[in-house]
Design an enzyme around this catalytic site. Structure first.
Site, PDB file in Angstrom:
ATOM      1  N   ARG A  80       0.719  -1.113   0.029  1.00 15.32           N
ATOM      2  CA  ARG A  80       0.066  -0.116   0.064  1.00 15.32           C
ATOM      3  C   ARG A  80       0.883   1.246   0.094  1.00 15.32           C
ATOM      4  O   ARG A  80       1.944   1.209   0.370  1.00 15.32           O
ATOM      5  CB  ARG A  80      -0.765  -0.008   1.283  1.00 15.32           C
ATOM      6  CG  ARG A  80      -1.950  -1.202   1.372  1.00 15.32           C
ATOM      7  CD  ARG A  80      -2.724  -1.076   2.445  1.00 15.32           C
ATOM      8  NE  ARG A  80      -3.894  -2.211   2.647  1.00 15.32           N
ATOM      9  CZ  ARG A  80      -4.320  -2.439   3.500  1.00 15.32           C
ATOM     10  NH1 ARG A  80      -4.629  -1.605   4.622  1.00 15.32           N
ATOM     11  NH2 ARG A  80      -5.072  -3.559   3.724  1.00 15.32           N
ATOM     12  N   LEU A 118      -4.209   1.228  -4.751  1.00 10.91           N
ATOM     13  CA  LEU A 118      -5.300   0.374  -5.501  1.00 10.91           C
ATOM     14  C   LEU A 118      -6.607   0.911  -5.372  1.00 10.91           C
ATOM     15  O   LEU A 118      -7.586   0.447  -6.160  1.00 10.91           O
ATOM     16  CB  LEU A 118      -5.182  -1.257  -5.290  1.00 10.91           C
ATOM     17  CG  LEU A 118      -3.646  -1.691  -5.641  1.00 10.91           C
ATOM     18  CD1 LEU A 118      -3.563  -3.330  -5.077  1.00 10.91           C
ATOM     19  CD2 LEU A 118      -3.665  -1.671  -7.203  1.00 10.91           C
ATOM     20  N   LYS A 119      -6.610   2.029  -4.627  1.00 11.47           N
ATOM     21  CA  LYS A 119      -8.074   2.404  -4.415  1.00 11.47           C
ATOM     22  C   LYS A 119      -8.345   3.383  -5.589  1.00 11.47           C
ATOM     23  O   LYS A 119      -9.473   3.966  -5.686  1.00 11.47           O
ATOM     24  CB  LYS A 119      -8.275   3.012  -3.213  1.00 11.47           C
ATOM     25  CG  LYS A 119      -8.063   2.096  -1.784  1.00 11.47           C
ATOM     26  CD  LYS A 119      -8.019   3.152  -0.646  1.00 11.47           C
ATOM     27  CE  LYS A 119      -7.756   2.101   0.666  1.00 11.47           C
ATOM     28  NZ  LYS A 119      -8.166   2.740   1.577  1.00 11.47           N
ATOM     29  N   GLY A 174     -10.320 -15.409   9.732  1.00 13.81           N
ATOM     30  CA  GLY A 174     -10.104 -16.600  10.557  1.00 13.81           C
ATOM     31  C   GLY A 174      -8.430 -16.264  10.549  1.00 13.81           C
ATOM     32  O   GLY A 174      -7.828 -15.677   9.880  1.00 13.81           O
ATOM     33  N   HIS A 175      -7.855 -17.360  11.446  1.00 14.42           N
ATOM     34  CA  HIS A 175      -6.527 -17.498  11.474  1.00 14.42           C
ATOM     35  C   HIS A 175      -6.080 -19.142  11.578  1.00 14.42           C
ATOM     36  O   HIS A 175      -6.996 -19.851  11.490  1.00 14.42           O
ATOM     37  CB  HIS A 175      -5.825 -16.895  12.748  1.00 14.42           C
ATOM     38  CG  HIS A 175      -5.690 -15.239  12.498  1.00 14.42           C
ATOM     39  ND1 HIS A 175      -4.774 -14.563  11.920  1.00 14.42           N
ATOM     40  CD2 HIS A 175      -6.609 -14.127  13.343  1.00 14.42           C
ATOM     41  CE1 HIS A 175      -5.133 -13.309  11.857  1.00 14.42           C
ATOM     42  NE2 HIS A 175      -6.176 -13.166  12.725  1.00 14.42           N
ATOM     43  N   ASP A 176      -4.906 -19.258  11.416  1.00 15.54           N
ATOM     44  CA  ASP A 176      -4.404 -20.769  11.542  1.00 15.54           C
ATOM     45  C   ASP A 176      -5.308 -21.653  12.591  1.00 15.54           C
ATOM     46  O   ASP A 176      -5.572 -22.568  11.911  1.00 15.54           O
ATOM     47  CB  ASP A 176      -2.869 -20.551  11.923  1.00 15.54           C
ATOM     48  CG  ASP A 176      -2.197 -22.145  11.803  1.00 15.54           C
ATOM     49  OD1 ASP A 176      -1.548 -22.637  10.817  1.00 15.54           O
ATOM     50  OD2 ASP A 176      -2.705 -22.890  12.908  1.00 15.54           O
ATOM     51  N   ILE A 177      -5.374 -21.167  13.604  1.00 15.59           N
ATOM     52  CA  ILE A 177      -6.143 -21.995  14.485  1.00 15.59           C
ATOM     53  C   ILE A 177      -7.643 -22.419  14.037  1.00 15.59           C
ATOM     54  O   ILE A 177      -8.096 -23.639  14.330  1.00 15.59           O
ATOM     55  CB  ILE A 177      -6.137 -21.590  16.072  1.00 15.59           C
ATOM     56  CG1 ILE A 177      -6.666 -22.364  17.180  1.00 15.59           C
ATOM     57  CG2 ILE A 177      -6.657 -20.003  16.344  1.00 15.59           C
ATOM     58  CD1 ILE A 177      -6.426 -21.769  18.452  1.00 15.59           C
ATOM     59  N   ASN A 178      -8.071 -21.463  13.462  1.00 13.90           N
ATOM     60  CA  ASN A 178      -9.576 -21.603  12.999  1.00 13.90           C
ATOM     61  C   ASN A 178      -9.508 -22.774  11.820  1.00 13.90           C
ATOM     62  O   ASN A 178     -10.376 -23.686  11.948  1.00 13.90           O
ATOM     63  CB  ASN A 178     -10.178 -20.517  12.657  1.00 13.90           C
ATOM     64  CG  ASN A 178     -10.063 -19.321  13.830  1.00 13.90           C
ATOM     65  OD1 ASN A 178      -9.478 -18.357  13.402  1.00 13.90           O
ATOM     66  ND2 ASN A 178     -10.755 -19.464  14.838  1.00 13.90           N
ATOM     67  N   TYR A 179      -8.644 -22.307  10.756  1.00 13.34           N
ATOM     68  CA  TYR A 179      -8.416 -23.318   9.677  1.00 13.34           C
ATOM     69  C   TYR A 179      -8.194 -24.853  10.174  1.00 13.34           C
ATOM     70  O   TYR A 179      -8.662 -25.833   9.632  1.00 13.34           O
ATOM     71  CB  TYR A 179      -7.574 -22.563   8.902  1.00 13.34           C
ATOM     72  CG  TYR A 179      -7.572 -21.095   8.450  1.00 13.34           C
ATOM     73  CD1 TYR A 179      -9.048 -20.813   8.455  1.00 13.34           C
ATOM     74  CD2 TYR A 179      -6.619 -20.187   8.414  1.00 13.34           C
ATOM     75  CE1 TYR A 179      -9.227 -19.510   7.934  1.00 13.34           C
ATOM     76  CE2 TYR A 179      -6.843 -18.927   7.957  1.00 13.34           C
ATOM     77  CZ  TYR A 179      -8.180 -18.439   7.768  1.00 13.34           C
ATOM     78  OH  TYR A 179      -8.392 -17.419   7.533  1.00 13.34           O
ATOM     79  N   ASP A 239      -1.064 -22.065   8.206  1.00 14.56           N
ATOM     80  CA  ASP A 239      -0.487 -21.218   7.628  1.00 14.56           C
ATOM     81  C   ASP A 239       0.386 -21.652   6.892  1.00 14.56           C
ATOM     82  O   ASP A 239       0.764 -20.932   5.658  1.00 14.56           O
ATOM     83  CB  ASP A 239      -0.024 -20.146   8.634  1.00 14.56           C
ATOM     84  CG  ASP A 239      -0.885 -19.199   9.021  1.00 14.56           C
ATOM     85  OD1 ASP A 239      -2.007 -19.121   8.774  1.00 14.56           O
ATOM     86  OD2 ASP A 239      -0.441 -18.245  10.119  1.00 14.56           O
TER      87      ASP A 239
END
Length: 388
Positions: free
Chosen positions: A36, A57-58, A121-126, A152
């Site tokens: 960005r 990119l906006k 989500g994060h690694d633990i969720n996946y 991850d």
């Protein structure tokens, strides 16, 4: 270098996508990270071997810049939730119309075709949703996430890089690019195939599993497959599964095998684990290393980060290297042509927008056009010292 000449555009993101890009860069790909324009600070510790361009990119001009970059690219790697790139006018249909040979890799948690495709989500969720997290943990305790390695990196970055290589190979045959839907839930589940398959096997399932979490052969239930604390507060790892290794383990622990219950008598495992715990606690880790040094018992020290980098077995193979900042890091794997790719001149950090001008020049932008893009805020060229 195996991937020399492959050009990758990596949309800046968190751990899995930067790791995927790093894997490609480590083996010769030219990787450009798109950052960005708001800030020069990008907290990315997996940026070695990459360059950076900062694009707003906006704006319509910003998206046009990225489209022009992708005309010459082989791979576009994006880590955003489903629909974000389409909203920017940079979705796969648009980009593949611009460059039909483009590999459009989408690395997300829940994938593109899912009711949860826009969920955070994060690694633990996946890992949890893949079923894999349910395997991990000790008896009578809650599941224990293996930090963020499973989803991850194994199910995310590595799996996506594998998909990119497959797509490049297929493109060599067909001349066409494609979209890769790489979801970390999918990858974490796929990486756990052995566990799912062995649990369902009528013979292997009973041998390896058969009990609740933490009471099985490979999940810390067996006394001969666990870690034990030593008298100096360090640890030894024991993996003496096969009978001959188990016999050597007992020998090293000064236990008479004829006086012990059968190795696979599960009822005796808790008592044997207590016995092993007491014995390992009676000596230092170095003393146990000396005892098992020349014994084929699958017993090793648990090394910390600094110890692993300096241990002779690793230093002899250059498993770790020291980068330009003096940080010891794992070397790229696997070895190609029997040699490890040492990256001593690289740094892990990369200043956002440091290479904006040179990247645009390489891709056919005129100097006056670049100055205008910088002046109107479409592009940011960092004034900070290069970290490459």
């Amino acid at each position: 270098m195996a991937l020399k000449g492959i050009r990758v555009i990596e949309m800046a993101g968190l751990a899995p996508a930067p790791f995927c890009g790093m894997l490609l860069a480590d083996f010769g790909a030219s990787v450009i990270r798109v950052d960005r324009t708001e800030s020069e600070q990008m907290h990315d510790c997996l940026a070695r071997g990459k360059r950076s361009i900062s694009i707003n990119l906006k704006t319509e001009q910003g998206t046009q810049v990225l489209k022009r970059l992708c005309i010459n690219a082989d791979v576009l790697l994006e880590p955003f939730r489903s629909g974000v790139m389409e909203t920017l006018g940079l979705g796969p249909t648009t980009m593949l119309n611009i460059n039909p040979r483009l590999i459009y890799a989408r690395l997300t948690g829940y994938g593109q075709v899912s009711k949860w495709n826009k969920a955070a989500g994060h690694d633990i969720n996946y890992a949890a949703m893949s079923g894999a997290l349910s395997f991990l943990g000790r008896s009578n305790q809650k599941p224990t996430p293996p930090i963020n390695l499973l989803a991850d990196f194994a199910g995310g970055g590595i799996t996506c890089a594998y998909g990119i290589l497959l797509a490049l190979l297929e493109r060599h045959k067909t001349g066409k690019g494609q979209v890769i839907d790489s979801a970390m839930v999918d990858g974490a589940a796929y990486a756990s195939t052995f566990v799912f398959a062995s649990m369902a096997h009528p013979v292997i399932g009973q041998f390896l599993w058969g009990e609740e979490r933490g009471k099985n052969l490979l999940d810390s239930g067996a006394p001969f497959y666990d870690c034990y604390q030593t008298s100096d507060g360090k640890f030894m790892a024991v993996g003496a599964i096969e009978p001959k290794f188990y016999a050597h383990l007992l020998q090293g622990l000064e236990l008479d095998i004829d006086e012990q219950p059968p190795q696979n008598d599960r009822k005796s495992w808790p008592e044997m684990k207590k016995k092993f715990t007491q014995i390992f606690a009676s000596r230092t880790r170095d003393e146990w290393c000396t005892i098992f040094q020349n014994v084929d018992a699958c017993v090793t020290p648990v090394l910390d980060v600094e110890e692993a980098a300096n241990h002779k077995i690793n230093s002899d193979r250059n498993v770790f290297f020291t980068d330009a900042d003096g940080v010891q890091l794992p070397s790229p794997a696997p070895r190609m042509h029997g040699k490890v790719n040492i990256l001593q001149q690289t740094k892990q950090k990369l200043v956002s927008g440091k290479n904006s001008e040179e990247i645009l020049l390489e891709n056919g932008f005129e100097s006056e056009e670049i100055r205008e893009l910088i002046q109107n805020g479409t592009i940011r060229q960092s004034s900070m010292k290069s970290s490459l």
